[in-house]
Design an enzyme around this catalytic site. Sequence first.
Site, PDB file in Angstrom:
ATOM      1  N   GLY A   8       0.848  -1.208   0.000  1.00 42.56           N
ATOM      2  CA  GLY A   8       0.000   0.000   0.000  1.00 42.56           C
ATOM      3  C   GLY A   8       0.874   1.245   0.000  1.00 42.56           C
ATOM      4  O   GLY A   8       0.489   2.288   0.524  1.00 42.56           O
ATOM      5  N   GLY A  11      -0.190   4.911  -1.253  1.00 39.35           N
ATOM      6  CA  GLY A  11      -1.273   5.619  -0.573  1.00 39.35           C
ATOM      7  C   GLY A  11      -0.814   6.806   0.248  1.00 39.35           C
ATOM      8  O   GLY A  11       0.368   7.179   0.239  1.00 39.35           O
ATOM      9  N   GLN A  12      -1.757   7.386   0.986  1.00 39.99           N
ATOM     10  CA  GLN A  12      -1.480   8.615   1.738  1.00 39.99           C
ATOM     11  C   GLN A  12      -0.341   8.400   2.740  1.00 39.99           C
ATOM     12  O   GLN A  12       0.567   9.219   2.837  1.00 39.99           O
ATOM     13  CB  GLN A  12      -2.754   9.087   2.473  1.00 39.99           C
ATOM     14  CG  GLN A  12      -2.605  10.476   3.061  1.00 39.99           C
ATOM     15  CD  GLN A  12      -3.702  10.842   4.061  1.00 39.99           C
ATOM     16  OE1 GLN A  12      -4.540  10.029   4.420  1.00 39.99           O
ATOM     17  NE2 GLN A  12      -3.680  12.078   4.513  1.00 39.99           N
ATOM     18  N   ASP A  52      -0.329  -7.471  -5.231  1.00 34.42           N
ATOM     19  CA  ASP A  52      -1.674  -7.510  -4.627  1.00 34.42           C
ATOM     20  C   ASP A  52      -1.584  -8.340  -3.350  1.00 34.42           C
ATOM     21  O   ASP A  52      -1.191  -9.510  -3.395  1.00 34.42           O
ATOM     22  CB  ASP A  52      -2.634  -8.170  -5.641  1.00 34.42           C
ATOM     23  CG  ASP A  52      -4.070  -8.196  -5.142  1.00 34.42           C
ATOM     24  OD1 ASP A  52      -4.303  -7.950  -3.938  1.00 34.42           O
ATOM     25  OD2 ASP A  52      -4.963  -8.487  -5.968  1.00 34.42           O
ATOM     26  N   TYR A 143     -15.811  -0.680   7.814  1.00 29.94           N
ATOM     27  CA  TYR A 143     -14.397  -0.388   8.060  1.00 29.94           C
ATOM     28  C   TYR A 143     -14.049  -0.629   9.533  1.00 29.94           C
ATOM     29  O   TYR A 143     -13.069  -1.310   9.859  1.00 29.94           O
ATOM     30  CB  TYR A 143     -14.161   1.067   7.677  1.00 29.94           C
ATOM     31  CG  TYR A 143     -12.769   1.605   7.902  1.00 29.94           C
ATOM     32  CD1 TYR A 143     -11.692   1.127   7.166  1.00 29.94           C
ATOM     33  CD2 TYR A 143     -12.548   2.635   8.820  1.00 29.94           C
ATOM     34  CE1 TYR A 143     -10.422   1.657   7.358  1.00 29.94           C
ATOM     35  CE2 TYR A 143     -11.290   3.166   9.008  1.00 29.94           C
ATOM     36  CZ  TYR A 143     -10.227   2.672   8.275  1.00 29.94           C
ATOM     37  OH  TYR A 143      -8.966   3.197   8.464  1.00 29.94           O
ATOM     38  N   LYS A 147     -11.580  -3.331  11.340  1.00 33.48           N
ATOM     39  CA  LYS A 147     -10.433  -2.923  12.167  1.00 33.48           C
ATOM     40  C   LYS A 147     -10.482  -3.591  13.547  1.00 33.48           C
ATOM     41  O   LYS A 147      -9.453  -4.027  14.057  1.00 33.48           O
ATOM     42  CB  LYS A 147     -10.381  -1.399  12.308  1.00 33.48           C
ATOM     43  CG  LYS A 147      -9.980  -0.662  11.016  1.00 33.48           C
ATOM     44  CD  LYS A 147      -8.567  -1.006  10.580  1.00 33.48           C
ATOM     45  CE  LYS A 147      -8.109  -0.178   9.390  1.00 33.48           C
ATOM     46  NZ  LYS A 147      -6.828  -0.625   8.820  1.00 33.48           N
TER      47      LYS A 147
HETATM   48  P1  NAD Z   1      -4.841   4.909   1.066  1.00 30.51           P
HETATM   49  O1  NAD Z   1      -6.182   4.534   0.570  1.00 30.51           O
HETATM   50  O2  NAD Z   1      -4.320   6.262   0.772  1.00 30.51           O
HETATM   51  O3  NAD Z   1      -3.749   3.857   0.557  1.00 30.51           O
HETATM   52  C1  NAD Z   1      -3.994   2.480   0.544  1.00 30.51           C
HETATM   53  C2  NAD Z   1      -3.189   1.906  -0.606  1.00 30.51           C
HETATM   54  O4  NAD Z   1      -3.435   0.491  -0.615  1.00 30.51           O
HETATM   55  C3  NAD Z   1      -3.628   2.445  -1.971  1.00 30.51           C
HETATM   56  O5  NAD Z   1      -2.515   2.994  -2.651  1.00 30.51           O
HETATM   57  C4  NAD Z   1      -4.185   1.224  -2.696  1.00 30.51           C
HETATM   58  O6  NAD Z   1      -3.882   1.206  -4.080  1.00 30.51           O
HETATM   59  C5  NAD Z   1      -3.484   0.100  -1.969  1.00 30.51           C
HETATM   60  N1  NAD Z   1      -4.220  -1.171  -2.065  1.00 30.51           N
HETATM   61  C6  NAD Z   1      -5.554  -1.360  -2.021  1.00 30.51           C
HETATM   62  N2  NAD Z   1      -5.836  -2.657  -2.157  1.00 30.51           N
HETATM   63  C7  NAD Z   1      -4.660  -3.298  -2.283  1.00 30.51           C
HETATM   64  C8  NAD Z   1      -4.298  -4.654  -2.476  1.00 30.51           C
HETATM   65  N3  NAD Z   1      -5.226  -5.627  -2.589  1.00 30.51           N
HETATM   66  N4  NAD Z   1      -2.982  -4.976  -2.557  1.00 30.51           N
HETATM   67  C9  NAD Z   1      -2.034  -4.007  -2.469  1.00 30.51           C
HETATM   68  N5  NAD Z   1      -2.319  -2.696  -2.312  1.00 30.51           N
HETATM   69  C10 NAD Z   1      -3.624  -2.358  -2.231  1.00 30.51           C
HETATM   70  O7  NAD Z   1      -4.841   4.610   2.644  1.00 30.51           O
HETATM   71  P2  NAD Z   1      -3.926   5.279   3.758  1.00 30.51           P
HETATM   72  O8  NAD Z   1      -4.618   6.495   4.240  1.00 30.51           O
HETATM   73  O9  NAD Z   1      -2.524   5.365   3.309  1.00 30.51           O
HETATM   74  O10 NAD Z   1      -4.108   4.194   4.903  1.00 30.51           O
HETATM   75  C11 NAD Z   1      -3.174   3.156   5.112  1.00 30.51           C
HETATM   76  C12 NAD Z   1      -3.659   2.338   6.295  1.00 30.51           C
HETATM   77  O11 NAD Z   1      -3.793   3.191   7.445  1.00 30.51           O
HETATM   78  C13 NAD Z   1      -5.004   1.660   6.111  1.00 30.51           C
HETATM   79  O12 NAD Z   1      -4.996   0.425   6.780  1.00 30.51           O
HETATM   80  C14 NAD Z   1      -5.967   2.596   6.813  1.00 30.51           C
HETATM   81  O13 NAD Z   1      -7.102   1.919   7.272  1.00 30.51           O
HETATM   82  C15 NAD Z   1      -5.105   3.068   7.965  1.00 30.51           C
HETATM   83  N6  NAD Z   1      -5.572   4.348   8.498  1.00 30.51           N
HETATM   84  C16 NAD Z   1      -5.483   5.495   7.768  1.00 30.51           C
HETATM   85  C17 NAD Z   1      -5.929   6.696   8.302  1.00 30.51           C
HETATM   86  C18 NAD Z   1      -5.863   7.985   7.528  1.00 30.51           C
HETATM   87  O14 NAD Z   1      -6.383   9.003   8.000  1.00 30.51           O
HETATM   88  N7  NAD Z   1      -5.213   8.018   6.372  1.00 30.51           N
HETATM   89  C19 NAD Z   1      -6.490   6.720   9.594  1.00 30.51           C
HETATM   90  C20 NAD Z   1      -6.604   5.525  10.303  1.00 30.51           C
HETATM   91  C21 NAD Z   1      -6.112   4.343   9.751  1.00 30.51           C
HETATM   92  N1  SER Z   2      -9.106   8.541   8.160  1.00 27.20           N
HETATM   93  C1  SER Z   2      -9.741   7.277   8.293  1.00 27.20           C
HETATM   94  C2  SER Z   2     -11.099   7.293   7.678  1.00 27.20           C
HETATM   95  O1  SER Z   2     -11.719   8.338   7.768  1.00 27.20           O
HETATM   96  C3  SER Z   2      -9.840   6.890   9.753  1.00 27.20           C
HETATM   97  O2  SER Z   2      -9.502   5.567   9.857  1.00 27.20           O
HETATM   98  O3  SER Z   2     -11.532   6.311   7.186  1.00 27.20           O
END
Ligand code: NAD
Ligand code: SER
Length: 316
Positions: A8, A11-12, A52, A143, A147
């Site tokens: 991943g 991603g962000q 994946d 979601y 979690k």
């Molecule tokens: P994001 O959606 O920006 O990035 C997730 C990445 O995973 C994407 O680039 C997507 O292409 C990739 N992905 C999706 N399915 C996939 C697969 N089958 N195989 C490989 N890659 C795959 O999410 P994020 O914000 O970077 O979040 C990362 C983690 O942190 C997640 O578990 C999310 O639940 C957790 N999280 C994020 C936040 C937030 O505010 N950003 C808050 C709480 C928890």
């Molecule tokens: N930033 C995340 C969401 O809103 C929190 O897990 O889904």
Amino acid sequence: MENILIIGAAGQIGSELTLSLREIYGNEHVFATDLKKPAKDVSETGPWAILDVLDNKRLVHFVIRHNITQIYHLAAVLSGNAERIPIQAWNINMEGLMNILDLAKEIPEIKKIFWPSSIAVFGPTTPRQNTPQLTITEPNTVYGISKIAGERWCEYFFEKYGVDVRSIRYPGLISYKTEPGGGTTDYAVEIFYEAIKNGKYECFLEENTYLPMMFMSDAIKATIDLMEAKPEDVKIRSSYNVGGISFSPKELSNEIKKHMPDFEITYKSDFRQKIAESWPQSINDQEAEKDWDCKTTIKIEEMTKIMLDGVREKLQ
Ligand code: NAD
Ligand code: SER
């Protein structure tokens, strides 16, 4: 010698975490993988691959071939998007984690796993102010359910099989490098893009909706600090509360107005309002502070300035 796999990585969080880990462990030791190609600063500074997490055969092959010793599993469907595709989201979020936990159980060379949980594990019956580590967790989103189930599995694999898995319940993360992937807290990033592009923003949450948030550099630091903590100091093997800051859309827009007096905000809430109302308004993270000295530093004033400068530069 550590070899780190990030799943991943486009991603962000992954796009920034990859670069921080490369600074520590060396570019060639941090493998960025995702379903899509990561941005240039990730793909041009070290190894990357399309992978994946649901393709277990390729995953095992990749881990063995590159002598992976640590995995950061970040791939998931976030809260807003998950409500649109509930069964698919459940499968991606759960099957992905189970593949990783099972891999770590079977391959002793894998020493540590990081998997993020979320404030979404809490629900409408949870106390919303200064939410403690141990409290009611009855989430009512797909979601959140994925979690909380994930947290229970992480602790199970630690207790039963000794898998060294570590986790943080991230609040909403704020950053400008990569846009967020479909969560309820995304408004707090979108607002900066719209402010710079159009001078106004229509918010999908109501003005007084308080949520816990954190600037990305604090989140990355907390993540790496937890992963570098001694195993005996990591007392919680489900997931740690981590606090940060707490604000409402109105407070954030007032902060933006200090830099852009003509900025306008309007409110038109959608289905994400109900999700936000089921989550805490602020988080108690004393366990993380006590166990591995977790500290966050960036407050709303500094965050707003960094975001406005960063988004302005990015859009230019
Ligand atoms: P994001 O959606 O920006 O990035 C997730 C990445 O995973 C994407 O680039 C997507 O292409 C990739 N992905 C999706 N399915 C996939 C697969 N089958 N195989 C490989 N890659 C795959 O999410 P994020 O914000 O970077 O979040 C990362 C983690 O942190 C997640 O578990 C999310 O639940 C957790 N999280 C994020 C936040 C937030 O505010 N950003 C808050 C709480 C928890
Ligand atoms: N930033 C995340 C969401 O809103 C929190 O897990 O889904």
